[in-house]
Write a protein that holds these residues in place. Sequence first.
Motif, PDB file in Angstrom:
ATOM      1  N   GLU A 115     -26.467  -2.725 -31.274  1.00  0.00           N
ATOM      2  CA  GLU A 115     -27.677  -2.760 -32.095  1.00  0.00           C
ATOM      3  C   GLU A 115     -28.533  -3.979 -31.793  1.00  0.00           C
ATOM      4  OE1 GLU A 115     -26.137  -2.565 -36.061  1.00  0.00           O
ATOM      5  OE2 GLU A 115     -25.416  -0.521 -35.796  1.00  0.00           O
ATOM      6  N   LYS A 116     -27.919  -4.998 -31.163  1.00  0.00           N
ATOM      7  CA  LYS A 116     -28.642  -6.217 -30.817  1.00  0.00           C
ATOM      8  C   LYS A 116     -28.054  -6.780 -29.535  1.00  0.00           C
ATOM      9  CE  LYS A 116     -25.679  -9.520 -33.205  1.00  0.00           C
ATOM     10  NZ  LYS A 116     -25.627 -10.683 -34.060  1.00  0.00           N
ATOM     11  N   ALA A 117     -28.812  -7.648 -28.900  1.00  0.00           N
ATOM     12  CA  ALA A 117     -28.317  -8.329 -27.708  1.00  0.00           C
ATOM     13  C   ALA A 117     -27.342  -9.413 -28.143  1.00  0.00           C
ATOM     14  CB  ALA A 117     -29.480  -8.927 -26.928  1.00  0.00           C
ATOM     15  N   GLY A 118     -26.364  -9.690 -27.311  1.00  0.00           N
ATOM     16  CA  GLY A 118     -25.406 -10.736 -27.625  1.00  0.00           C
ATOM     17  C   GLY A 118     -24.199 -10.673 -26.724  1.00  0.00           C
ATOM     18  N   LYS A 119     -23.141 -11.345 -27.142  1.00  0.00           N
ATOM     19  CA  LYS A 119     -21.904 -11.404 -26.374  1.00  0.00           C
ATOM     20  C   LYS A 119     -20.811 -10.721 -27.178  1.00  0.00           C
ATOM     21  CE  LYS A 119     -19.488 -15.254 -25.926  1.00  0.00           C
ATOM     22  NZ  LYS A 119     -19.060 -16.595 -25.517  1.00  0.00           N
ATOM     23  N   ILE A 120     -19.991  -9.916 -26.502  1.00  0.00           N
ATOM     24  CA  ILE A 120     -18.871  -9.234 -27.158  1.00  0.00           C
ATOM     25  C   ILE A 120     -17.840 -10.291 -27.534  1.00  0.00           C
ATOM     26  CG2 ILE A 120     -17.043  -7.508 -26.922  1.00  0.00           C
ATOM     27  CD1 ILE A 120     -19.868  -6.310 -26.884  1.00  0.00           C
ATOM     28  N   SER A 121     -17.624 -10.482 -28.837  1.00  0.00           N
ATOM     29  CA  SER A 121     -16.667 -11.491 -29.285  1.00  0.00           C
ATOM     30  C   SER A 121     -15.273 -10.910 -29.499  1.00  0.00           C
ATOM     31  CB  SER A 121     -17.157 -12.169 -30.566  1.00  0.00           C
ATOM     32  OG  SER A 121     -17.248 -11.234 -31.620  1.00  0.00           O
ATOM     33  N   ALA A 122     -15.194  -9.615 -29.792  1.00  0.00           N
ATOM     34  CA  ALA A 122     -13.880  -8.999 -30.011  1.00  0.00           C
ATOM     35  C   ALA A 122     -13.983  -7.486 -29.873  1.00  0.00           C
ATOM     36  CB  ALA A 122     -13.339  -9.349 -31.384  1.00  0.00           C
ATOM     37  N   ILE A 123     -12.938  -6.907 -29.286  1.00  0.00           N
ATOM     38  CA  ILE A 123     -12.773  -5.453 -29.233  1.00  0.00           C
ATOM     39  C   ILE A 123     -11.516  -5.174 -30.039  1.00  0.00           C
ATOM     40  CG2 ILE A 123     -12.362  -3.435 -27.763  1.00  0.00           C
ATOM     41  CD1 ILE A 123     -13.745  -5.048 -25.492  1.00  0.00           C
ATOM     42  N   VAL A 124     -11.652  -4.434 -31.123  1.00  0.00           N
ATOM     43  CA  VAL A 124     -10.527  -4.265 -32.048  1.00  0.00           C
ATOM     44  C   VAL A 124      -9.955  -2.843 -32.039  1.00  0.00           C
ATOM     45  CG1 VAL A 124     -11.175  -6.194 -33.525  1.00  0.00           C
ATOM     46  CG2 VAL A 124     -12.114  -3.941 -33.977  1.00  0.00           C
ATOM     47  N   VAL A 125     -10.289  -2.061 -31.010  1.00  0.00           N
ATOM     48  CA  VAL A 125      -9.740  -0.715 -30.867  1.00  0.00           C
ATOM     49  C   VAL A 125      -9.244  -0.538 -29.441  1.00  0.00           C
ATOM     50  CG1 VAL A 125     -11.149   0.367 -32.650  1.00  0.00           C
ATOM     51  CG2 VAL A 125     -12.013   0.235 -30.315  1.00  0.00           C
ATOM     52  N   LYS A 126      -8.505   0.533 -29.228  1.00  0.00           N
ATOM     53  CA  LYS A 126      -7.989   0.876 -27.902  1.00  0.00           C
ATOM     54  C   LYS A 126      -8.343   2.321 -27.604  1.00  0.00           C
ATOM     55  CE  LYS A 126      -4.090  -2.236 -28.326  1.00  0.00           C
ATOM     56  NZ  LYS A 126      -2.656  -2.390 -28.469  1.00  0.00           N
ATOM     57  N   VAL A 127      -8.408   2.675 -26.329  1.00  0.00           N
ATOM     58  CA  VAL A 127      -8.659   4.057 -25.922  1.00  0.00           C
ATOM     59  C   VAL A 127      -7.523   4.927 -26.461  1.00  0.00           C
ATOM     60  CG1 VAL A 127      -8.842   5.629 -23.957  1.00  0.00           C
ATOM     61  CG2 VAL A 127      -9.982   3.413 -23.880  1.00  0.00           C
ATOM     62  N   GLY A 128      -7.893   6.053 -27.068  1.00  0.00           N
ATOM     63  CA  GLY A 128      -6.911   6.971 -27.641  1.00  0.00           C
ATOM     64  C   GLY A 128      -6.638   6.727 -29.113  1.00  0.00           C
ATOM     65  N   GLN A 129      -7.159   5.644 -29.651  1.00  0.00           N
ATOM     66  CA  GLN A 129      -6.929   5.311 -31.056  1.00  0.00           C
ATOM     67  C   GLN A 129      -7.806   6.154 -31.964  1.00  0.00           C
ATOM     68  OE1 GLN A 129      -7.194   1.122 -31.941  1.00  0.00           O
ATOM     69  NE2 GLN A 129      -7.673   1.501 -34.075  1.00  0.00           N
ATOM     70  N   SER A 130      -7.236   6.639 -33.048  1.00  0.00           N
ATOM     71  CA  SER A 130      -8.001   7.345 -34.081  1.00  0.00           C
ATOM     72  C   SER A 130      -8.610   6.313 -35.009  1.00  0.00           C
ATOM     73  CB  SER A 130      -7.095   8.270 -34.898  1.00  0.00           C
ATOM     74  OG  SER A 130      -6.605   9.298 -34.086  1.00  0.00           O
ATOM     75  N   VAL A 131      -9.871   6.524 -35.366  1.00  0.00           N
ATOM     76  CA  VAL A 131     -10.550   5.594 -36.259  1.00  0.00           C
ATOM     77  C   VAL A 131     -11.178   6.370 -37.412  1.00  0.00           C
ATOM     78  CG1 VAL A 131     -10.998   3.862 -34.479  1.00  0.00           C
ATOM     79  CG2 VAL A 131     -12.674   5.653 -34.881  1.00  0.00           C
ATOM     80  N   MET A 132     -11.368   5.673 -38.504  1.00  0.00           N
ATOM     81  CA  MET A 132     -11.987   6.265 -39.686  1.00  0.00           C
ATOM     82  C   MET A 132     -13.452   5.835 -39.744  1.00  0.00           C
ATOM     83  SD  MET A 132      -9.488   7.971 -40.826  1.00  0.00           S
ATOM     84  CE  MET A 132     -10.152   8.552 -42.347  1.00  0.00           C
ATOM     85  N   GLU A 133     -14.230   6.538 -40.548  1.00  0.00           N
ATOM     86  CA  GLU A 133     -15.636   6.197 -40.740  1.00  0.00           C
ATOM     87  C   GLU A 133     -15.750   4.763 -41.255  1.00  0.00           C
ATOM     88  OE1 GLU A 133     -19.517   7.897 -43.162  1.00  0.00           O
ATOM     89  OE2 GLU A 133     -17.610   8.933 -43.297  1.00  0.00           O
ATOM     90  N   ASP A 134     -16.716   4.039 -40.726  1.00  0.00           N
ATOM     91  CA  ASP A 134     -17.013   2.646 -41.094  1.00  0.00           C
ATOM     92  C   ASP A 134     -15.962   1.653 -40.637  1.00  0.00           C
ATOM     93  OD1 ASP A 134     -19.509   3.141 -42.214  1.00  0.00           O
ATOM     94  OD2 ASP A 134     -18.651   3.579 -44.174  1.00  0.00           O
ATOM     95  N   GLU A 135     -15.037   2.040 -39.775  1.00  0.00           N
ATOM     96  CA  GLU A 135     -14.059   1.105 -39.239  1.00  0.00           C
ATOM     97  C   GLU A 135     -14.712   0.304 -38.119  1.00  0.00           C
ATOM     98  OE1 GLU A 135      -9.699   1.165 -37.033  1.00  0.00           O
ATOM     99  OE2 GLU A 135     -10.279   2.838 -38.318  1.00  0.00           O
ATOM    100  N   ALA A 136     -14.511  -0.999 -38.122  1.00  0.00           N
ATOM    101  CA  ALA A 136     -15.072  -1.858 -37.078  1.00  0.00           C
ATOM    102  C   ALA A 136     -14.406  -1.553 -35.739  1.00  0.00           C
ATOM    103  CB  ALA A 136     -14.867  -3.328 -37.444  1.00  0.00           C
ATOM    104  N   LEU A 137     -15.227  -1.465 -34.687  1.00  0.00           N
ATOM    105  CA  LEU A 137     -14.728  -1.167 -33.348  1.00  0.00           C
ATOM    106  C   LEU A 137     -14.875  -2.360 -32.414  1.00  0.00           C
ATOM    107  CD1 LEU A 137     -16.490   2.323 -33.002  1.00  0.00           C
ATOM    108  CD2 LEU A 137     -14.230   1.837 -33.959  1.00  0.00           C
ATOM    109  N   VAL A 138     -16.063  -2.967 -32.430  1.00  0.00           N
ATOM    110  CA  VAL A 138     -16.396  -4.078 -31.550  1.00  0.00           C
ATOM    111  C   VAL A 138     -17.255  -5.062 -32.341  1.00  0.00           C
ATOM    112  CG1 VAL A 138     -17.671  -4.697 -29.440  1.00  0.00           C
ATOM    113  CG2 VAL A 138     -16.340  -2.605 -29.494  1.00  0.00           C
ATOM    114  N   TYR A 139     -17.096  -6.343 -32.056  1.00  0.00           N
ATOM    115  CA  TYR A 139     -17.936  -7.365 -32.677  1.00  0.00           C
ATOM    116  C   TYR A 139     -18.832  -8.006 -31.627  1.00  0.00           C
ATOM    117  CZ  TYR A 139     -15.159  -7.137 -36.938  1.00  0.00           C
ATOM    118  OH  TYR A 139     -14.557  -6.707 -38.090  1.00  0.00           O
ATOM    119  N   ILE A 140     -20.106  -8.219 -31.992  1.00  0.00           N
ATOM    120  CA  ILE A 140     -21.085  -8.851 -31.113  1.00  0.00           C
ATOM    121  C   ILE A 140     -21.603 -10.112 -31.793  1.00  0.00           C
ATOM    122  CG2 ILE A 140     -23.328  -8.624 -29.965  1.00  0.00           C
ATOM    123  CD1 ILE A 140     -22.890  -5.631 -29.886  1.00  0.00           C
ATOM    124  N   GLU A 141     -21.578 -11.246 -31.064  1.00  0.00           N
ATOM    125  CA  GLU A 141     -22.125 -12.515 -31.584  1.00  0.00           C
ATOM    126  C   GLU A 141     -23.559 -12.665 -31.166  1.00  0.00           C
ATOM    127  OE1 GLU A 141     -19.480 -15.508 -30.008  1.00  0.00           O
ATOM    128  OE2 GLU A 141     -18.445 -15.588 -31.905  1.00  0.00           O
TER     129      GLU A 141
END
Length: 141
Positions: A115-141
């Motif tokens: 949604e904005k320019a920045g640096k990826i500070s954390a990736i909190v999911v893995k390929v194949g992982q099931s996620v729920m609505e509104d669950e954080a996936l990646v953080y951008i600083e």
Amino acid sequence: MNEYKYTINGNKYEVVISDITDNIATLTVNGEQYTVEMEKQAESEKPKPVVRKASDDAGESSSTASSGSATGTAIKAPLPGVITDICVSEGQEVAAGDTVVVLEAMKMANALQAEKAGKISAIVVKVGQSVMEDEALVYIE
């Protein structure tokens, strides 16, 4: 009482189901009565969502705060689904509109964008992982 008419390989069958108790059915086929034991339905094994703190993966190799928690703006899952691709890595610079994660939901691939320019500070999911609505996936600083 349910009545059904079938034609199998040219043979006609009239089936009347008169009673079903647990997995035992009483039915009549072309005037002849039968007691049928049906297999119990196996409960479908849906993948259960993994519930964990965002810091589980983030604290290992990212430049996050000393408490181990992810910082920045979270890109969240817009609906429940399965992560099929992660298009970025921690520390990578992204521009607004860059595809960050691909989420498969309802048999459709959804490219989730920064949604904005920045640096990826954390990736909190893995390929194949099931996620729920509104669950954080990646953080951008």
